[in-house]
Design an enzyme around this catalytic site. Structure first.
Site, PDB file in Angstrom:
ATOM      1  N   ASP A 124      -6.489  -7.037   4.339  1.00  0.00           N
ATOM      2  CA  ASP A 124      -7.648  -6.378   3.724  1.00  0.00           C
ATOM      3  C   ASP A 124      -8.545  -7.430   3.079  1.00  0.00           C
ATOM      4  O   ASP A 124      -9.758  -7.462   3.304  1.00  0.00           O
ATOM      5  CB  ASP A 124      -7.150  -5.377   2.669  1.00  0.00           C
ATOM      6  CG  ASP A 124      -8.306  -4.673   1.977  1.00  0.00           C
ATOM      7  OD1 ASP A 124      -9.236  -4.250   2.673  1.00  0.00           O
ATOM      8  OD2 ASP A 124      -8.276  -4.570   0.729  1.00  0.00           O
ATOM      9  N   LYS A 158       3.012 -15.248   2.147  1.00  0.00           N
ATOM     10  CA  LYS A 158       3.259 -15.930   0.872  1.00  0.00           C
ATOM     11  C   LYS A 158       4.769 -16.200   0.808  1.00  0.00           C
ATOM     12  O   LYS A 158       5.465 -15.805  -0.133  1.00  0.00           O
ATOM     13  CB  LYS A 158       2.768 -15.033  -0.285  1.00  0.00           C
ATOM     14  CG  LYS A 158       2.733 -15.685  -1.651  1.00  0.00           C
ATOM     15  CD  LYS A 158       1.666 -16.745  -1.811  1.00  0.00           C
ATOM     16  CE  LYS A 158       1.813 -17.459  -3.154  1.00  0.00           C
ATOM     17  NZ  LYS A 158       0.907 -18.616  -3.281  1.00  0.00           N
ATOM     18  N   ASP A 199     -12.570  -9.080   4.563  1.00  0.00           N
ATOM     19  CA  ASP A 199     -13.851  -9.069   3.836  1.00  0.00           C
ATOM     20  C   ASP A 199     -14.362 -10.501   3.675  1.00  0.00           C
ATOM     21  O   ASP A 199     -15.554 -10.778   3.822  1.00  0.00           O
ATOM     22  CB  ASP A 199     -13.705  -8.425   2.443  1.00  0.00           C
ATOM     23  CG  ASP A 199     -14.035  -6.930   2.434  1.00  0.00           C
ATOM     24  OD1 ASP A 199     -13.756  -6.268   3.451  1.00  0.00           O
ATOM     25  OD2 ASP A 199     -14.551  -6.421   1.417  1.00  0.00           O
ATOM     26  N   TYR A 222       0.824  -1.214   0.000  1.00  0.00           N
ATOM     27  CA  TYR A 222       0.000   0.000   0.000  1.00  0.00           C
ATOM     28  C   TYR A 222       0.861   1.268   0.000  1.00  0.00           C
ATOM     29  O   TYR A 222       0.412   2.317  -0.452  1.00  0.00           O
ATOM     30  CB  TYR A 222      -0.887   0.051   1.255  1.00  0.00           C
ATOM     31  CG  TYR A 222      -2.204  -0.654   1.135  1.00  0.00           C
ATOM     32  CD1 TYR A 222      -2.291  -2.005   0.855  1.00  0.00           C
ATOM     33  CD2 TYR A 222      -3.392   0.034   1.357  1.00  0.00           C
ATOM     34  CE1 TYR A 222      -3.502  -2.648   0.778  1.00  0.00           C
ATOM     35  CE2 TYR A 222      -4.621  -0.600   1.289  1.00  0.00           C
ATOM     36  CZ  TYR A 222      -4.661  -1.948   0.995  1.00  0.00           C
ATOM     37  OH  TYR A 222      -5.874  -2.573   0.926  1.00  0.00           O
ATOM     38  N   ASP A 227      -3.029 -18.124   0.101  1.00  0.00           N
ATOM     39  CA  ASP A 227      -3.995 -18.828  -0.759  1.00  0.00           C
ATOM     40  C   ASP A 227      -4.696 -19.935   0.027  1.00  0.00           C
ATOM     41  O   ASP A 227      -5.925 -20.066  -0.004  1.00  0.00           O
ATOM     42  CB  ASP A 227      -3.339 -19.352  -2.053  1.00  0.00           C
ATOM     43  CG  ASP A 227      -2.002 -20.038  -1.844  1.00  0.00           C
ATOM     44  OD1 ASP A 227      -1.504 -20.056  -0.694  1.00  0.00           O
ATOM     45  OD2 ASP A 227      -1.438 -20.570  -2.832  1.00  0.00           O
TER      46      ASP A 227
HETATM   47  C1  IPM Z   1     -10.437  -1.029   4.192  1.00  0.00           C
HETATM   48  C2  IPM Z   1     -10.565  -0.452   2.800  1.00  0.00           C
HETATM   49  C3  IPM Z   1      -9.386   0.451   2.481  1.00  0.00           C
HETATM   50  C4  IPM Z   1      -8.131  -0.423   2.459  1.00  0.00           C
HETATM   51  C5  IPM Z   1      -9.494   1.256   1.172  1.00  0.00           C
HETATM   52  C6  IPM Z   1     -10.784   2.012   1.065  1.00  0.00           C
HETATM   53  C7  IPM Z   1      -8.343   2.204   1.025  1.00  0.00           C
HETATM   54  O1  IPM Z   1     -10.737  -1.459   1.839  1.00  0.00           O
HETATM   55  O2  IPM Z   1     -10.351  -0.250   5.154  1.00  0.00           O
HETATM   56  O3  IPM Z   1     -10.451  -2.253   4.339  1.00  0.00           O
HETATM   57  O4  IPM Z   1      -7.811  -1.036   1.415  1.00  0.00           O
HETATM   58  O5  IPM Z   1      -7.461  -0.473   3.485  1.00  0.00           O
HETATM   59 MN    MN Z   2     -11.078  -3.432   2.718  1.00  0.00          MN
END
Ligand code: IPM
Ligand code: MN
Ligand code: NAD
Length: 369
Positions: free
Chosen positions: A246, A190, A250, A143, A222
């Site tokens: 990240d 990884k 999710d 990042y 993975d």
């Molecule tokens: C998160 C989001 C952010 C990230 C984006 C919006 C920059 O996806 O907070 O998980 O990738 O960290």
């Molecule tokens: Mn995110």
């Protein structure tokens, strides 16, 4: 009234403002219940900040966040600035804020509520009892590494860079948390391909000697994405780099049943920020349908960080009661659903010990007509 902390409130874009309003309701209920007085100051952030100032993180907002005891953030991102080739984007504001505040540890707890187990797309027996926490490194890695393109625009690059101290500081936090939990820490990387991952392993192995009671294991990213769905109860504390964390978080939201359930805390040596894991959900904005649980639980994480544990448990308890009584927003797919603001009102009432109004199926159907 006891004068307490100063909190910067950055609601942001899309559902950010809607879920923030519910988070603040919960905080105000805690104030009322315990006769506290938090100072809340609002700031512009993300797309709305670009609209008003041309900058997704105006200096005024940064100053506000720097001076606050904590930052509460809703979500950022709007369709207007969704084009990733734009020079100025809402996401830059969030990344800039995390970096400026030195928020290196992003803590994302995941759990499967009993009542929701049947609503998850994953088989009940897989997720029953799942309860783990992701420690995501937040201000390093790909990042923030060097990135760019060559002169004739035939090549682009992003570099995943980690300094030893960046790994050490979050690893200590993850190990300390594991000591209070099931004492299992899984490093997700990884290392079969990436040098930076091999460096993570080497560094974490050395730190692990200071925590001999914690069982350290390793998974490649993975495989980890698969194991998280196949056997989520097998995890306790996951430690991982920025991008991997990240993606994993999710994915982990599917275990709970919705991204709208996951709160997070971002901690540095000087500052702290609390925000949902989810984004601004533009398709849901303005409809009062978003699940505000992630935001409300982020407020609870903030109270815990302040040492106000009893108050944080009041919020957790209100959310648990909602789940147990099937008081849910539509994302979870209940028979009867509540709007974002109705859910917030009920959480507020539960915190204050007031009577709550539960909708019957007939009433819900009537309100649809
Ligand atoms: C998160 C989001 C952010 C990230 C984006 C919006 C920059 O996806 O907070 O998980 O990738 O960290
Ligand atoms: Mn995110
Ligand atoms: P998103 O998290 O906004 O939404 C993804 C999906 O998750 C939605 O379609 C919805 O089905 C569900 N969802 C998310 N939050 C929910 C909630 N509270 N209640 C019910 N359902 C919910 O991700 P996206 O659509 O990929 O991104 C939209 C914008 O948000 C983009 O601009 C992105 O950059 C931004 N974003 C911001 C943050 C942040 O502010 N921390 C985090 C992630 C994404």
């Amino acid at each position: 009234m006891k004068k307490l902390k100063k909190i910067a409130v950055l609601a942001g874009d899309g559902i950010g403002t809607e879920v923030m309003a519910q988070g603040i309701k919960a905080l105000r209920a805690i104030e009322e219940k315990y006769q506290y007085n938090f100072t809340l100051e609002e700031g512009l952030m993300g797309g709305i900040a670009i609209d008003k100032t041309g900058n997704p993180l105006p200096q005024e907002t940064l100053d506000l966040a720097m001076a606050a005891d904590a930052v509460l953030l809703g979500a950022i991102g709007t369709p207007k600035y969704a084009d990733p080739t734009l020079k100025v984007r809402p996401e830059q504001g969030l990344l800039g804020l995390r970096k400026a505040l030195g928020l290196y540890a992003n803590i994302r707890p995941i759990k499967a509520y009993d009542k929701l187990v049947g609503l998850s797309p994953i088989k009940n027996d897989r997720i029953q009892g799942a309860d783990f926490i992701i420690y995501r490194e937040l201000i390093g890695g790909v990042y923030f590494g060097e990135s760019g393109r060559n002169k004739d625009n035939t090549m682009a690059y992003d570099t995943m860079t980690y300094h030893r101290h960046e790994i050490e500081r979050i690893a200590h936090e993850a190990f300390k948390t594991a000591m209070h939990r099931k004492r299992q820490l899984c490093l997700v990387d990884k290392a079969n391909v990436l040098e930076s991952s091999r460096f993570w392993r080497e560094t974490v192995d050395i730190i692990a000697r200071q925590y001999p009671k914690v069982k350290l294991s390793y998974l490649y990213i993975d495989n980890a994405t698969m194991q998280m769905i196949l056997n989520p109860t097998g995890f306790d504390v996951i430690l991982t780099a920025n991008l991997f964390g990240d993606i994993l978080s999710d994915e982990a939201s599917v275990i709970g049943g919705s991204l709208g359930l996951l709160p997070s805390a971002s901690i540095g040596d000087q500052h702290c920020l609390f925000e949902p894991v989810h984004g601004s959900f533009p398709e849901g904005a303005g409809k009062d349908i978003a699940n505000p649980t992630a935001m409300i639980l982020s407020v609870a994480m903030m109270l815990d960080h302040f040492g106000l544990h009893r108050e944080a448990r009041d919020i957790d308890h209100a959310i648990d009661t909602c789940m147990a009584k099937s008081i849910m927003t539509s994302d979870l797919g209940p028979e009867v659903s509540y709007s974002c603001s109705q859910f917030g009102d009920i959480v507020e009432a539960l915190i204050l010990g007031e009577e709550i109004k539960i909708k019957s199926l007939e009433q819900a159907n009537a309100s649809i007509i």
